[in-house]
Design an enzyme around this catalytic site. Structure first.
Site, PDB file in Angstrom:
ATOM      1  N   ASP A 130     -12.426  14.975  -6.783  1.00 51.22           N
ATOM      2  CA  ASP A 130     -12.923  15.449  -5.372  1.00 51.22           C
ATOM      3  C   ASP A 130     -13.965  14.037  -5.039  1.00 51.22           C
ATOM      4  O   ASP A 130     -14.457  13.705  -3.809  1.00 51.22           O
ATOM      5  CB  ASP A 130     -13.133  16.835  -4.871  1.00 51.22           C
ATOM      6  CG  ASP A 130     -11.727  17.459  -4.031  1.00 51.22           C
ATOM      7  OD1 ASP A 130     -10.387  16.353  -4.014  1.00 51.22           O
ATOM      8  OD2 ASP A 130     -11.427  18.818  -4.394  1.00 51.22           O
TER       9      ASP A 130
ATOM     10  N   SER B 236       1.027  -1.095   0.166  1.00 56.44           N
ATOM     11  CA  SER B 236      -0.268   0.076   0.359  1.00 56.44           C
ATOM     12  C   SER B 236       0.898   1.681  -0.261  1.00 56.44           C
ATOM     13  O   SER B 236       0.654   2.445  -0.346  1.00 56.44           O
ATOM     14  CB  SER B 236      -0.442  -0.204   1.529  1.00 56.44           C
ATOM     15  OG  SER B 236      -1.375  -1.493   1.001  1.00 56.44           O
TER      16      SER B 236
END
Lengths: 448, 177, 637
Positions: free
Chosen positions: C358, C340
């Site tokens: 966003d 990750s």
């Protein structure tokens, strides 16, 4: 050919004689062996005469001092001097043992120690020859002398026996260029190797530049060389400065001052010998390692054991800090606190590039990772901790280390060696053959 | 066998007594010289530069003796000196052998009774002795000895100065014997 | 018939001539004698030189001139940390040899006794040498690293009268920190090998030279290595060395090597080393503002001191055979899937390319199916509704599957390359590894196969073929943290480095990614363990599976350690970052568990500033996402 030989007879003889001697030298150089017989003959022939001469000299000088009146006093004086020398040596051991905490144990250690017998001997001549510093003494293998034995006076070490003839021995003096012995300084326990230089002074080699040695400081035998027992005075430092790789320490051997006349050769009590040594090499003496037998103060310098760099010391600080906070590293949920770490400052300024040769040595016994706050000056605390500094009774200028100069390295409370009543020597004395004026075995033309 | 001993053996019996005495002197005198060298410098270190054994060798060789006798005489003295040293036996031996040989051959050419000649020869042989010893030590043993010519000249003078009275005494002894 | 007068006259003159002849001859003979003696002596010296002093057998002493030049080995420069503290030092080391020409067997007993050696072993050793037929001049090494006591014994017994066979050799030996501290970064020295001498890199060295073999020691060998000098001594026929004062002028001084100051900070190094004890992996700390490497740890480590003398074959075999590969510098050579920790780059790539913004929100039920294959999220229950910030903070796999799927492999590869992955960082250490960032081209080049879109999904969460090294990870995050500027990581202050590589990213996009990484540590994300009160630490965890679940199961059954590799990369402070730390714990199982390692290194960095009286970095004044902890602990004076 016959014609040639008879015509040049002189020349031929000369050449033959020279070639013969060249071959003799060649043999000695190649095989690294001596031609003992010739030497033994010569030495044996010369020794009695020399002893006679010595005898004559001493009595003629005595004559000046009114021989007849002082005869008794003189011999007694001599006897006392021998005894005194003996006592001084015993004192060394005794004091070293008394300084250990457990006196009872000290005494037993002393008993194990004291049998290191000595034989008194007299210097009867210089060796001839240019470079070497050797003397003959009037005791030889018949008195139990072997090569490798230490030769001392109560004032300091003199040399070692390199050849033992029946009635005489050849002693290599500390000033001989091939002489070496292990020594240790009194204050900071700096170890080194004493080396003769062929001059009046000697060099102490292999002491690190970082280590502290002062002018006027005493060096003592360390026992490391397995020739000299530990704790005999060697000499006082006359000059000291940092060298290329090692400190250059020069000292004047105290045992050699004012000429050597009477010396003690260290025989050894049999029970001090390493069990099987005599079977292996008769004729060469090796003392046991000093640490095994000598019940010594632990060596604070620990020179050989652990060499560390700043990196090791710093990690140790962090490790102890972590332990103090009861937490491991890289674990748990709470960040540790490193603000109390004492840190290590650069020992060499990073800028100065080619390090002084001194810097080639790791600064090893400074600052043994003590994360105690406040002890910031720890960096200067030398590793001598266990030697309560002796107060170093303002070292007397006299070469003799007797009254106030500490006699033994191991003695922290050196007040006055003469004030220490030696209880043991009384019982010990009968065991010591020499020292008195009546040694058991005398050479034929002895001095009595 | 040296000329000297030959002469000894063939000499008339009348002279036997005195020859025996002379032989004894020949042995004792170098011994004293060596003892002096071994013993005295302990007290007067300056005297270690006095090479009495060398002077004895020179004196012997200059006494119009055959070169062979001188060679053996020098060698013996040198070897005894070597045995009392801490170096391979033969160093002093070779040097004194050579000194004996050359001194003997020189004696056939010069008036060795003349004190000036004696002085010069003693001086020369001292220098020769020291120099040749140094050469040997360097060449054979590789020893790092230092040869100081000035000092050697000075001590050569000293030895030569001692040689004069010494030779005189030795001559007297010879005559007495 | 001849005249008697004449006859007489002739006889007379002949007689005179004859007499003259004899006279002339006797003078000549005397002269001849002296010449003979001189010639003879000359010959004898020559003979002597050849036969006694220079016999060929004694090859070692063949040049036993009365004057001998002894090499004076120049000490190598010390290696210092950024504050000038000594990391690598030198120490005097004495080794004892037995010279076999002078060897007498009856001396062995007292020698063994004096040095506390085993007599039988010593005798056996000597015998081995003799039967092996080693050349006579080759001395036998008896003891290394003599203690002062042993040295005193040897020195006082090696005179010609006692044990002339003893020989002491003095060398300056490298002294490395114990327990392999910084061992990999620093490397080690060794004698130049036969093979190396034949390569151009080492051609200028000579047999027996001690050179840097790895790490800094190798990289900066020319700086550290001095120039050997010479010392003249007189050696006599017994082998005794003597020194004449006049020789001192003719000595050639050894020029010591120059000290080398590293960018390593021992404080950080020490903490990182302690944190990695008994773990397998690496830690790298970099100052992102200039690329200076502050700490570099790789574990398991080796002891470089073993190499300082000559490494024993046993020790070497142990190092080589160890399946943990202690000689591997994991900090620059371990190529592992980043897991990750890849996600911040993915997020940035997504934002920069516009595939997400966003308003990009996905739903994470605990997994998702792409190209007919189900890809699980690490959280079985799922993260629910996930936007970018939460995606990073919670490390939601499903979110990044989607991002990756939208980006496609080549755009992932492009951005990975931009942030410095997939190629060497250029650090000044030998043998840096490249890592892998897969792409369609990469696959064709290496496998001659086309890329399948499904493979992109694993790459998106730093799995699949993707591999990075710890230094690459630290470098990439550090450059990102300072706004998209990459300095070449380097170990020394003096080395000139190329100017920073600047990549134009939208600062807002970077801001969003960094805010996410801040949340990882401070907003209940996976890196909560890295939190340091009073310091705005940002970071990202990574847990990299070693293989697919099916393979894992079978491997586990086979007893192999197939636990996932744990990563953490963190930097601080959030604004104007000063330090970035990446840690890899192989088989550490869970990324979050490795976060404390990074935290402790960061803490060491900032606590050191406190100790030195430097102000703590001020927490950014803008009240964004202000956490209670950050506010409650004001900056230290």
């Amino acid at each position: 050919m016959d014609f040639f030989l008879s015509r040049y007879r002189n020349l031929t003889v000369l050449l033959i004689v020279i070639v013969a001697q060249l071959l003799l030298i060649a043999y000695q150089v190649k095989s690294n062996k001596d031609v003992p017989l010739i030497r033994v003959w010569a030495v044996t022939a010369v020794t009695p005469v020399e002893q006679g001469l010595e005898l004559v000299r001493r009595y003629t000088w005595g004559f000046v001092e009114d021989y007849f009146v002082l005869l008794g006093v003189r011999s007694q004086n001599e006897k006392l001097q021998h005894e005194n020398g003996q006592l001084k040596i015993e004192n060394h051991y005794l004091k070293s043992e008394l300084s250990t905490a457990d006196r009872a144990q000290a005494l037993s250690v002393f008993q194990a120690h004291s049998p290191s017998k000595t034989v008194a001997a007299r210097v009867i001549g210089n060796g001839t020859g240019a470079n070497s510093k050797v003397v003959f003494v009037d005791r030889g293998s018949t008195s139990g002398i072997e090569s490798g034995m230490a030769v001392v006076t109560p004032d300091g070490i003199v040399g070692k026996v390199v050849d033992a003839y029946p009635m005489a021995s050849l002693v290599m003096l500390v000033t001989d260029p091939t002489f070496a012995a292990g020594v240790i300084s009194q204050k900071n326990r700096v170890r080194g190797t004493l080396k003769g230089l062929g001059q009046t002074k000697c060099l102490v080699d292999y002491a690190q530049n970082e280590e502290k040695v002062d002018e006027g400081e005493w060096f003592y035998t360390s026992g490391d060389d397995r020739i000299f027992p530990r704790g005999f005075p060697v000499g006082q430092v006359t000059s000291v400065h940092n060298g290329k790789t090692f400190k250059e320490i020069y000292l004047t051997p105290s045992g050699m001052q004012g000429g050597v006349e009477e010396v003690l050769i260290m025989l050894q009590g049999e029970h001090l010998q390493i069990p099987d040594s005599e079977s292996a090499t008769p004729g060469y003496k090796i003392l046991p390692a000093p640490t095994e037998s000598a019940g010594e103060v632990p060596q604070p310098t620990g020179q050989s054991s652990v060499l560390t760099t700043d990196a090791d010391r710093l990690r140790e600080q962090y490790k102890q800090s972590g332990e103090a906070q009861h937490r491991g590293f890289g674990e748990g949920f709470v960040a540790p606190d490193f603000t109390k770490i004492q840190g290590i400052r650069a020992s060499t300024p990073a800028a100065t590039n080619p390090p002084p040769p001194s810097g080639t040595q790791p600064s090893r016994d400074r600052q043994e990772a003590q994360p105690k706050p406040g002890s910031a000056a720890a960096a200067d605390a030398p590793a001598k901790a266990s030697v309560p500094s002796t107060a170093s009774a303002p070292a007397p200028p006299k070469p003799k280390p007797r009254p106030t100069a500490p006699i033994l390295v191991t003695d922290p409370t050196d007040a006055d060696p003469d004030a220490v009543p030696p209880p043991a020597p009384k019982t010990e004395k009968p065991a010591k053959p020499p020292g008195s004026g009546v040694p058991p075995s005398r050479p034929p033309s002895g001095n009595q | 066998m040296s000329e000297y001993t030959e002469r000894l053996l063939t000499s008339p019996s009348r002279k036997n007594q005195s020859d025996r005495l002379r032989l004894v002197w020949l042995i004792i005198i170098p011994l004293i010289a060596i003892l002096f060298q071994v013993y005295v410098p302990r007290f007067v270190s300056f005297l270690s530069y006095l090479e009495l054994p060398l002077l004895i060798t020179v004196h012997f060789a200059l006494g119009r003796r055959g070169p062979i006798a001188s060679v053996f005489y020098g060698m013996s003295i040198g070897l005894v000196q070597d045995s009392l040293s801490h170096q391979p036996i033969g160093m002093f031996g070779i040097v004194k052998t050579l000194v004996g040989y050359f001194a003997a051959s020189v004696s056939q050419r010069f008036d060795v009774e003349n004190p000036i000649v004696t002085f010069i020869l003693s001086f020369f042989f001292y220098f020769f002795h020291q120099f040749f010893y140094w050469v040997l030590a360097r060449a054979l043993l590789g020893e790092a000895m230092i040869f100081d010519p000035q000092q050697t000249l000075l001590f050569g003078l000293l030895n030569a100065a001692v040689a004069l009275p010494l030779f005189h005494i030795l001559d007297k002894l010879k005559v007495a014997a | 018939m001849t005249h008697p007068d004449r006859e007489e006259e002739r006889q007379l003159s002949a007689n005179r001539l004859l007499r003259d002849d004899t006279k002339f001859a006797s003078g000549k003979i005397a002269f001849f004698q002296y010449v003979m003696v001189a010639i003879f002596l000359f010959l004898v010296t020559g003979f002597w030189d050849l036969q006694i002093r220079y016999p060929e057998v004694y090859q070692e002493r063949a040049e036993r001139n009365s004057i001998k030049s002894i090499p004076v080995l120049a000490p190598r420069g010390k290696i210092l940390d950024r504050d000038g503290r000594v990391i690598v030092d030198n120490h005097s080391s004495f080794s004892l040899f037995l010279s076999r020409e002078d060897l007498k067997m009856e001396h062995l007993k007292p020698i063994a006794e004096g040095l506390s050696l085993d007599y039988d072993a010593l005798v056996a050793r000597v015998h081995r040498f003799q039967t092996r037929g080693a050349p006579q001049y080759e001395p036998i090494m008896i003891k290394d690293e003599l203690t002062p006591a042993e040295l005193a014994f040897v020195e006082s017994h090696k005179d010609p009268d006692t044990f002339p066979e003893l020989e002491v050799i003095h060398v300056q030996r490298r002294l490395y920190p114990r327990d392999g501290l910084a061992a990999h970064a620093i490397g080690y020295v060794g004698e130049v090998s036969e093979v190396e001498l034949n390569t151009p890199e080492f051609a200028r060295f000579h047999q027996g030279d001690v050179i840097g073999k790895d790490g800094i020691e190798r990289q900066y060998n020319d700086t550290l290595m001095g120039v050997d000098g010479q010392r003249r001594v007189e050696v006599d026929s017994f082998g005794n060395q003597r020194r004449l004062p006049e020789d001192e002028d003719k000595d050639k001084e050894a020029v010591p090597g120059k000290n080398l100051q590293l960018t390593i900070d021992l404080d950080l190094q020490a903490v990182a080393e302690l944190a990695m004890e008994n773990r397998r992996g690496a830690v790298v700390a970099i100052d992102p503002r200039n690329g200076e490497v502050l700490a570099m740890v790789s574990r398991p480590a080796f002891d470089p001191n073993l190499f300082a003398s000559r490494i024993r074959s046993k020790d070497w075999k142990e190092l080589i055979d160890n399946k943990d590969h202690p000689l591997l510098n994991r900090a620059i050579q371990a190529q592992q899937a980043p897991g990750s920790t890849f996600k911040p780059m993915m997020a940035l790539a997504g934002l920069e390319t516009g595939v997400i913004n966003d308003n990009f929100i996905i739903h994470c039920p605990g997994g998702a199916t792409f190209y007919n294959h189900y890809y699980a999220c690490h959280l079985k229950g799922g993260h629910g509704t996930v936007e970018l910030h939460k995606g990073i903070v919670q490390s939601c796999d499903v979110f990044f599957y989607n991002v990756g799927n939208r980006l496609g492999i080549d755009r992932i590869a492009e951005y990975a390359d931009k942030v410095g992955l997939g190629h060497k960082t250029g650090i000044d250490l030998p043998h840096e590894a490249e890592g892998i960032v897969p792409s369609t081209k990469w696959k064709i080049r290496n496998f001659r196969e086309k890329w399948y879109a499904g493979e992109t999904i694993s790459v998106a969460i730093g799995q699949g073929a993707t591999t990075v090294t710890p230094i690459q990870l630290a470098n990439y995050v550090g450059g990102l943290a300072i706004g998209g500027m990459w300095f070449q990581p380097h170990m020394t202050k003096e080395t000139p480095i190329p100017p920073a590589r600047r990549v134009e990213f939208n600062p807002d996009n970077i801001r969003k990614v960094i805010d996410g990484m801040y949340g990882v540590v401070n907003e209940g994300g996976t890196g909560g363990r890295a939190r340091i009160p009073g310091i705005e630490v940002c970071g990202k965890t990574g847990t990299a599976q070693l293989a697919s679940r099916e393979v894992l199961k079978s491997a586990k059954a086979a007893g192999e350690n197939m636990k996932a590799n744990a990563w953490f990369v963190g930097f601080a402070p959030r604004d104007n970052p000063e330090i970035v730390v990446a840690a890899l714990w192989e088989n550490g199982e869970e990324g979050p568990w490795v976060a404390p390692i990074v935290r402790d290194v960061l803490k060491a960095y900032f606590d050191k500033k406190v100790r030195l009286g430097e102000p703590r970095p001020q927490i950014a004044g803008i009240p964004r996402l202000l956490t209670p902890t950050a506010a409650s602990e004001p900056a230290n004076p």
